[in-house]
Design a protein around this motif. Structure first.
Motif, PDB file in Angstrom:
ATOM      1  N   ILE A  85      37.636 -61.988  57.267  1.00 13.41           N
ATOM      2  CA  ILE A  85      37.375 -60.564  57.486  1.00 13.41           C
ATOM      3  C   ILE A  85      36.212 -60.372  58.461  1.00 13.41           C
ATOM      4  CG2 ILE A  85      36.682 -58.397  56.376  1.00 13.41           C
ATOM      5  CD1 ILE A  85      38.038 -59.412  53.841  1.00 13.41           C
ATOM      6  N   VAL A  86      35.140 -61.145  58.256  1.00 19.61           N
ATOM      7  CA  VAL A  86      33.941 -61.018  59.083  1.00 19.61           C
ATOM      8  C   VAL A  86      33.922 -62.151  60.093  1.00 19.61           C
ATOM      9  CG1 VAL A  86      31.429 -60.920  59.113  1.00 19.61           C
ATOM     10  CG2 VAL A  86      32.698 -59.941  57.181  1.00 19.61           C
ATOM     11  N   GLU A  87      33.978 -61.786  61.370  1.00 16.61           N
ATOM     12  CA  GLU A  87      34.047 -62.810  62.413  1.00 16.61           C
ATOM     13  C   GLU A  87      32.728 -63.534  62.593  1.00 16.61           C
ATOM     14  OE1 GLU A  87      34.741 -63.014  67.232  1.00 16.61           O
ATOM     15  OE2 GLU A  87      35.901 -61.613  66.031  1.00 16.61           O
ATOM     16  N   GLY A  88      31.623 -62.797  62.501  1.00 14.86           N
ATOM     17  CA  GLY A  88      30.343 -63.450  62.719  1.00 14.86           C
ATOM     18  C   GLY A  88      29.195 -62.485  62.581  1.00 14.86           C
ATOM     19  N   VAL A  89      28.000 -63.051  62.683  1.00 13.04           N
ATOM     20  CA  VAL A  89      26.775 -62.261  62.624  1.00 13.04           C
ATOM     21  C   VAL A  89      26.158 -62.266  64.015  1.00 13.04           C
ATOM     22  CG1 VAL A  89      24.498 -62.028  61.566  1.00 13.04           C
ATOM     23  CG2 VAL A  89      26.422 -62.895  60.213  1.00 13.04           C
ATOM     24  N   PHE A 140      21.264 -57.521  66.629  1.00 10.11           N
ATOM     25  CA  PHE A 140      21.420 -56.078  66.830  1.00 10.11           C
ATOM     26  C   PHE A 140      21.386 -55.716  68.313  1.00 10.11           C
ATOM     27  CE2 PHE A 140      19.867 -51.682  67.011  1.00 10.11           C
ATOM     28  CZ  PHE A 140      20.812 -51.072  66.213  1.00 10.11           C
ATOM     29  N   SER A 141      20.631 -56.480  69.103  1.00  4.76           N
ATOM     30  CA  SER A 141      20.530 -56.202  70.538  1.00  4.76           C
ATOM     31  C   SER A 141      21.874 -56.347  71.256  1.00  4.76           C
ATOM     32  CB  SER A 141      19.498 -57.125  71.189  1.00  4.76           C
ATOM     33  OG  SER A 141      19.840 -58.482  70.957  1.00  4.76           O
ATOM     34  N   ASP A 142      22.831 -57.071  70.629  1.00  5.48           N
ATOM     35  CA  ASP A 142      24.162 -57.250  71.230  1.00  5.48           C
ATOM     36  C   ASP A 142      25.179 -56.254  70.703  1.00  5.48           C
ATOM     37  OD1 ASP A 142      23.088 -59.371  72.576  1.00  5.48           O
ATOM     38  OD2 ASP A 142      23.960 -60.915  71.283  1.00  5.48           O
ATOM     39  N   ALA A 143      24.724 -55.246  69.951  1.00  5.79           N
ATOM     40  CA  ALA A 143      25.641 -54.328  69.264  1.00  5.79           C
ATOM     41  C   ALA A 143      26.611 -53.656  70.220  1.00  5.79           C
ATOM     42  CB  ALA A 143      24.850 -53.283  68.485  1.00  5.79           C
ATOM     43  N   GLU A 144      26.133 -53.229  71.380  1.00  7.59           N
ATOM     44  CA  GLU A 144      27.003 -52.499  72.299  1.00  7.59           C
ATOM     45  C   GLU A 144      28.176 -53.366  72.760  1.00  7.59           C
ATOM     46  OE1 GLU A 144      26.750 -49.835  76.402  1.00  7.59           O
ATOM     47  OE2 GLU A 144      24.927 -50.685  75.531  1.00  7.59           O
ATOM     48  N   GLN A 145      27.889 -54.623  73.125  1.00  5.34           N
ATOM     49  CA  GLN A 145      28.959 -55.523  73.567  1.00  5.34           C
ATOM     50  C   GLN A 145      29.914 -55.855  72.424  1.00  5.34           C
ATOM     51  OE1 GLN A 145      25.597 -56.023  74.188  1.00  5.34           O
ATOM     52  NE2 GLN A 145      25.345 -57.335  75.982  1.00  5.34           N
ATOM     53  N   VAL A 146      29.360 -56.026  71.219  1.00  7.21           N
ATOM     54  CA  VAL A 146      30.191 -56.354  70.058  1.00  7.21           C
ATOM     55  C   VAL A 146      31.167 -55.217  69.765  1.00  7.21           C
ATOM     56  CG1 VAL A 146      30.164 -56.753  67.562  1.00  7.21           C
ATOM     57  CG2 VAL A 146      28.508 -57.926  69.029  1.00  7.21           C
ATOM     58  N   ILE A 174      38.241 -57.798  61.552  1.00  5.53           N
ATOM     59  CA  ILE A 174      38.168 -56.349  61.366  1.00  5.53           C
ATOM     60  C   ILE A 174      36.737 -55.923  61.048  1.00  5.53           C
ATOM     61  CG2 ILE A 174      40.553 -56.107  60.627  1.00  5.53           C
ATOM     62  CD1 ILE A 174      39.564 -55.978  57.751  1.00  5.53           C
ATOM     63  N   ARG A 175      35.846 -56.889  60.910  1.00  2.00           N
ATOM     64  CA  ARG A 175      34.446 -56.590  60.608  1.00  2.00           C
ATOM     65  C   ARG A 175      33.538 -57.559  61.344  1.00  2.00           C
ATOM     66  NH1 ARG A 175      36.415 -52.723  58.726  1.00  2.00           N
ATOM     67  NH2 ARG A 175      36.199 -51.802  56.669  1.00  2.00           N
ATOM     68  N   VAL A 176      32.353 -57.053  61.720  1.00  2.00           N
ATOM     69  CA  VAL A 176      31.283 -57.909  62.215  1.00  2.00           C
ATOM     70  C   VAL A 176      30.010 -57.476  61.492  1.00  2.00           C
ATOM     71  CG1 VAL A 176      32.295 -58.301  64.488  1.00  2.00           C
ATOM     72  CG2 VAL A 176      30.760 -56.357  64.134  1.00  2.00           C
ATOM     73  N   ALA A 177      29.043 -58.348  61.457  1.00  3.50           N
ATOM     74  CA  ALA A 177      27.751 -58.026  60.847  1.00  3.50           C
ATOM     75  C   ALA A 177      26.688 -58.078  61.930  1.00  3.50           C
ATOM     76  CB  ALA A 177      27.425 -59.008  59.731  1.00  3.50           C
ATOM     77  N   LEU A 178      25.743 -57.138  61.862  1.00  2.00           N
ATOM     78  CA  LEU A 178      24.642 -57.096  62.814  1.00  2.00           C
ATOM     79  C   LEU A 178      23.353 -57.502  62.113  1.00  2.00           C
ATOM     80  CD1 LEU A 178      25.437 -53.762  64.695  1.00  2.00           C
ATOM     81  CD2 LEU A 178      25.920 -56.091  65.444  1.00  2.00           C
ATOM     82  N   GLN A 179      22.597 -58.370  62.741  1.00  3.42           N
ATOM     83  CA  GLN A 179      21.330 -58.852  62.177  1.00  3.42           C
ATOM     84  C   GLN A 179      20.178 -58.114  62.844  1.00  3.42           C
ATOM     85  OE1 GLN A 179      20.670 -61.383  59.739  1.00  3.42           O
ATOM     86  NE2 GLN A 179      18.663 -60.433  59.920  1.00  3.42           N
ATOM     87  N   HIS A 180      19.411 -57.396  62.058  1.00 10.99           N
ATOM     88  CA  HIS A 180      18.238 -56.705  62.586  1.00 10.99           C
ATOM     89  C   HIS A 180      17.087 -57.695  62.718  1.00 10.99           C
ATOM     90  CE1 HIS A 180      19.584 -52.484  62.365  1.00 10.99           C
ATOM     91  NE2 HIS A 180      20.373 -52.947  61.403  1.00 10.99           N
ATOM     92  N   PRO A 181      16.119 -57.404  63.591  1.00 14.04           N
ATOM     93  CA  PRO A 181      14.942 -58.276  63.692  1.00 14.04           C
ATOM     94  C   PRO A 181      14.218 -58.359  62.356  1.00 14.04           C
ATOM     95  CG  PRO A 181      14.983 -56.639  65.462  1.00 14.04           C
ATOM     96  CD  PRO A 181      16.062 -56.270  64.504  1.00 14.04           C
ATOM     97  N   ASN A 182      13.610 -59.502  62.096  1.00 16.72           N
ATOM     98  CA  ASN A 182      12.874 -59.666  60.835  1.00 16.72           C
ATOM     99  C   ASN A 182      11.655 -58.761  60.771  1.00 16.72           C
ATOM    100  OD1 ASN A 182      14.603 -61.600  59.787  1.00 16.72           O
ATOM    101  ND2 ASN A 182      13.548 -63.269  60.834  1.00 16.72           N
ATOM    102  N   ASP A 234      38.157 -53.049  72.476  1.00 15.79           N
ATOM    103  CA  ASP A 234      39.098 -53.607  73.448  1.00 15.79           C
ATOM    104  C   ASP A 234      40.124 -54.540  72.821  1.00 15.79           C
ATOM    105  OD1 ASP A 234      37.725 -52.228  75.379  1.00 15.79           O
ATOM    106  OD2 ASP A 234      36.540 -53.953  76.046  1.00 15.79           O
ATOM    107  N   GLY A 235      39.950 -54.862  71.528  1.00 17.52           N
ATOM    108  CA  GLY A 235      40.872 -55.772  70.856  1.00 17.52           C
ATOM    109  C   GLY A 235      40.623 -57.234  71.176  1.00 17.52           C
TER     110      GLY A 235
END
Length: 201
Positions: free
Chosen positions: A18-22, A25-31, A43-51, A37-38
């Motif tokens: 279900i979750v392709e990867g983490v 957050f800085s890459d959110a727009e491309q993700v 169907i899901r991705v996770a975003l990691q915020h800075p610590n 774009d398919g």
């Protein structure tokens, strides 16, 4: 949901497909663009915020040097909007707080305002939120209306010199955001908190 949460640590439910990867957050727009774009199979991705997030980060800086309004003792709090989220999430907790006095609730329908007053102990009700913003008995205001009304009400509240808490989103169009930014910069009144509840958890 509870059953699923028990099965995951036992390895009986596999979320990997279900979750392709983490991703940072800085890459959110491309993700997100890849999902649109398919190009991604999940169907899901996770975003990691800075610590580390700087607590002093502001959306913008104020241009004028206006002293912040200081409230001593209990906060005399007015609330605009008595809908589902306000009535189920915000008002019960505000009612329980020893730091708050609920002064007035303003709502478009008088019946909802009256119900909120009876349930949560507001001193008065109104269908005219503008009166609440200029009420000398209120130190601060909570804006918990529908998103479309947030930006214009925030502008009016800050113009009145009121400390303002507004539910997300702050604005739904750039012109609304720009009107708030302009007012804050010109007046120096930046006493506003936005209810990004997940960030505050």
């Amino acid at each position: 949901m509870e059953s699923v949460l028990h099965l995951i640590p036992q390895g009986l439910v596999d979320l990997n497909p279900i979750v392709e990867g983490v991703f940072p957050f800085s890459d959110a727009e491309q993700v997100f663009q890849g999902l649109a774009d398919g190009n991604k199979t999940s169907i899901r991705v996770a975003l990691q915020h800075p610590n580390k997030i700087e607590s002093s980060t502001r959306l913008w800086s104020t241009g004028a040097n206006q002293e912040n309004k200081v409230v001593e003792g209990k906060v005399e709090l007015g609330v605009i909007g008595a809908g589902n989220y306000a009535s189920n999430m915000l008002l019960p907790r505000l009612q329980q707080s020893s730091a708050v006095n609920l002064t007035e609730v303003a709502n478009a329908t008088s019946l909802s305002a009256a119900n909120a007053a009876a349930k949560f102990g507001f001193a008065s009700t109104s269908t005219n939120y503008k009166e609440l913003l200029t009420d000398e008995n209120s130190d601060a205001v909570v804006i918990a209306t529908g998103p479309r009304a947030h930006a214009p009400m925030v502008v009016e509240a800050l113009q009145a010199g009121t400390i303002t808490y507004v539910e997300k989103p702050l604005a739904i169009h750039l012109d609304g955001l720009e009107s708030i930014q302009k007012l804050v910069s010109e007046s120096g009144n930046g006493q506003i908190v936005i209810g990004f509840n997940r960030r505050f958890r």
